[in-house]
Scaffold this motif. Structure first.
Motif, PDB file in Angstrom:
ATOM      1  N   ALA A 211      17.577  48.875  22.203  1.00 13.65           N
ATOM      2  CA  ALA A 211      17.796  49.453  20.512  1.00 13.65           C
ATOM      3  C   ALA A 211      18.873  50.690  20.407  1.00 13.65           C
ATOM      4  O   ALA A 211      18.741  51.549  21.164  1.00 13.65           O
ATOM      5  CB  ALA A 211      16.412  49.756  20.048  1.00 13.65           C
ATOM      6  N   GLY A 212      19.544  50.537  19.282  1.00 14.90           N
ATOM      7  CA  GLY A 212      20.353  51.559  18.769  1.00 14.90           C
ATOM      8  C   GLY A 212      21.763  51.410  19.790  1.00 14.90           C
ATOM      9  O   GLY A 212      22.850  52.152  19.552  1.00 14.90           O
ATOM     10  N   TRP A 213      22.027  50.371  20.162  1.00 10.99           N
ATOM     11  CA  TRP A 213      23.252  49.798  21.123  1.00 10.99           C
ATOM     12  C   TRP A 213      23.917  48.647  20.527  1.00 10.99           C
ATOM     13  O   TRP A 213      23.311  48.088  20.092  1.00 10.99           O
ATOM     14  CB  TRP A 213      22.837  49.499  22.802  1.00 10.99           C
ATOM     15  CG  TRP A 213      22.546  50.988  23.381  1.00 10.99           C
ATOM     16  CD1 TRP A 213      21.408  51.504  23.207  1.00 10.99           C
ATOM     17  CD2 TRP A 213      23.081  51.414  24.384  1.00 10.99           C
ATOM     18  NE1 TRP A 213      21.142  52.498  24.127  1.00 10.99           N
ATOM     19  CE2 TRP A 213      22.211  52.470  24.855  1.00 10.99           C
ATOM     20  CE3 TRP A 213      24.289  51.319  25.068  1.00 10.99           C
ATOM     21  CZ2 TRP A 213      22.678  53.227  25.984  1.00 10.99           C
ATOM     22  CZ3 TRP A 213      24.602  51.897  26.250  1.00 10.99           C
ATOM     23  CH2 TRP A 213      23.850  53.201  26.530  1.00 10.99           C
ATOM     24  N   VAL A 214      25.146  48.630  20.755  1.00 12.30           N
ATOM     25  CA  VAL A 214      26.216  47.656  20.285  1.00 12.30           C
ATOM     26  C   VAL A 214      27.067  47.079  21.109  1.00 12.30           C
ATOM     27  O   VAL A 214      27.548  48.025  22.230  1.00 12.30           O
ATOM     28  CB  VAL A 214      27.037  47.991  19.176  1.00 12.30           C
ATOM     29  CG1 VAL A 214      26.086  48.255  17.780  1.00 12.30           C
ATOM     30  CG2 VAL A 214      27.807  49.137  19.334  1.00 12.30           C
ATOM     31  N   LEU A 215      27.235  45.811  21.279  1.00 12.24           N
ATOM     32  CA  LEU A 215      28.436  45.414  22.222  1.00 12.24           C
ATOM     33  C   LEU A 215      29.908  45.911  21.867  1.00 12.24           C
ATOM     34  O   LEU A 215      30.051  45.897  20.428  1.00 12.24           O
ATOM     35  CB  LEU A 215      28.502  43.904  22.015  1.00 12.24           C
ATOM     36  CG  LEU A 215      27.171  43.302  22.844  1.00 12.24           C
ATOM     37  CD1 LEU A 215      27.505  41.782  22.587  1.00 12.24           C
ATOM     38  CD2 LEU A 215      27.338  43.694  24.235  1.00 12.24           C
ATOM     39  N   THR A 216      30.529  46.527  22.770  1.00 16.66           N
ATOM     40  CA  THR A 216      31.879  47.019  22.105  1.00 16.66           C
ATOM     41  C   THR A 216      33.104  46.137  22.733  1.00 16.66           C
ATOM     42  O   THR A 216      34.056  46.305  22.400  1.00 16.66           O
ATOM     43  CB  THR A 216      32.174  48.524  22.773  1.00 16.66           C
ATOM     44  OG1 THR A 216      31.748  48.611  24.026  1.00 16.66           O
ATOM     45  CG2 THR A 216      31.142  49.531  22.060  1.00 16.66           C
ATOM     46  N   ASP A 217      33.049  45.385  24.022  1.00 14.32           N
ATOM     47  CA  ASP A 217      33.801  44.736  24.630  1.00 14.32           C
ATOM     48  C   ASP A 217      33.426  43.624  25.286  1.00 14.32           C
ATOM     49  O   ASP A 217      32.190  43.665  26.073  1.00 14.32           O
ATOM     50  CB  ASP A 217      34.703  45.624  25.549  1.00 14.32           C
ATOM     51  CG  ASP A 217      36.026  44.919  25.861  1.00 14.32           C
ATOM     52  OD1 ASP A 217      36.611  44.247  25.209  1.00 14.32           O
ATOM     53  OD2 ASP A 217      36.437  45.431  26.892  1.00 14.32           O
ATOM     54  N   ALA A 218      33.780  42.528  25.558  1.00 13.11           N
ATOM     55  CA  ALA A 218      33.675  41.283  26.406  1.00 13.11           C
ATOM     56  C   ALA A 218      34.612  40.744  26.920  1.00 13.11           C
ATOM     57  O   ALA A 218      35.647  40.278  26.024  1.00 13.11           O
ATOM     58  CB  ALA A 218      32.542  40.496  25.680  1.00 13.11           C
TER      59      ALA A 218
ATOM     60  N   LYS B 142      30.790  45.331  27.885  1.00 14.59           N
ATOM     61  CA  LYS B 142      30.590  46.858  27.484  1.00 14.59           C
ATOM     62  C   LYS B 142      29.680  47.165  26.413  1.00 14.59           C
ATOM     63  O   LYS B 142      29.872  46.359  25.472  1.00 14.59           O
ATOM     64  CB  LYS B 142      32.217  47.645  27.630  1.00 14.59           C
ATOM     65  CG  LYS B 142      32.806  47.440  28.752  1.00 14.59           C
ATOM     66  CD  LYS B 142      34.258  48.301  28.664  1.00 14.59           C
ATOM     67  CE  LYS B 142      35.049  47.781  29.780  1.00 14.59           C
ATOM     68  NZ  LYS B 142      36.390  48.793  29.811  1.00 14.59           N
ATOM     69  N   MET B 143      28.868  47.944  26.516  1.00 13.80           N
ATOM     70  CA  MET B 143      28.118  48.387  25.490  1.00 13.80           C
ATOM     71  C   MET B 143      28.007  49.945  25.559  1.00 13.80           C
ATOM     72  O   MET B 143      28.395  50.643  26.165  1.00 13.80           O
ATOM     73  CB  MET B 143      26.613  47.745  25.512  1.00 13.80           C
ATOM     74  CG  MET B 143      25.845  48.382  26.729  1.00 13.80           C
ATOM     75  SD  MET B 143      24.399  47.614  27.106  1.00 13.80           S
ATOM     76  CE  MET B 143      24.626  45.929  27.598  1.00 13.80           C
ATOM     77  N   ALA B 144      27.837  50.303  24.130  1.00 14.15           N
ATOM     78  CA  ALA B 144      27.709  51.646  23.643  1.00 14.15           C
ATOM     79  C   ALA B 144      26.496  52.171  22.800  1.00 14.15           C
ATOM     80  O   ALA B 144      26.023  51.333  22.075  1.00 14.15           O
ATOM     81  CB  ALA B 144      29.066  52.264  23.071  1.00 14.15           C
ATOM     82  N   ARG B 145      25.923  53.398  22.996  1.00 11.31           N
ATOM     83  CA  ARG B 145      24.952  53.993  22.094  1.00 11.31           C
ATOM     84  C   ARG B 145      25.350  54.242  20.990  1.00 11.31           C
ATOM     85  O   ARG B 145      26.446  55.041  20.948  1.00 11.31           O
ATOM     86  CB  ARG B 145      24.360  54.954  23.074  1.00 11.31           C
ATOM     87  CG  ARG B 145      22.964  55.579  22.411  1.00 11.31           C
ATOM     88  CD  ARG B 145      22.509  56.688  23.200  1.00 11.31           C
ATOM     89  NE  ARG B 145      21.332  57.079  22.403  1.00 11.31           N
ATOM     90  CZ  ARG B 145      20.532  57.986  22.792  1.00 11.31           C
ATOM     91  NH1 ARG B 145      20.817  58.592  23.961  1.00 11.31           N
ATOM     92  NH2 ARG B 145      19.373  58.444  22.165  1.00 11.31           N
TER      93      ARG B 145
END
Length: 91
Positions: A34-41, A57-60
């Protein structure tokens, strides 16, 4: 008086092996806290195989809070290690 908005800087990487890109994406989204998003794949497929490897890659993006100071130097001094200053406004 200056107000700044800060958030934590935290990233993670994950490698997923799946039958299709859609399956790999669904698995990646299921792994997101929760609170994270995918930034790169980045997807790859080995020769002579139909399986997909998806490196994600995921980021908070949660944990946002506001800080205040009289000047920029004091505002920067309040940003803890592992956090970033997102915006500044003058009140």
């Amino acid at each position: 008086m200056l107000s700044g908005r800060i958030r934590p800087i935290e990233t993670r990487e994950l490698s997923i092996d799946a039958e299709s890109i859609d399956d790999a994406r669904a698995q990646a989204e299921a792994e997101l806290p929760a609170g994270w998003v995918l930034t790169d794949a980045a997807a790859t497929m080995a020769k002579a195989s139909t399986r997909i490897t998806l490196n994600v890659k995921m980021a908070r993006r949660d944990g946002v809070r506001d800080i205040e100071a009289d000047d920029m130097q004091s505002l920067y001094a309040q940003v803890p290690a592992g956090w970033q200053l997102l915006s500044v406004r003058e009140d």
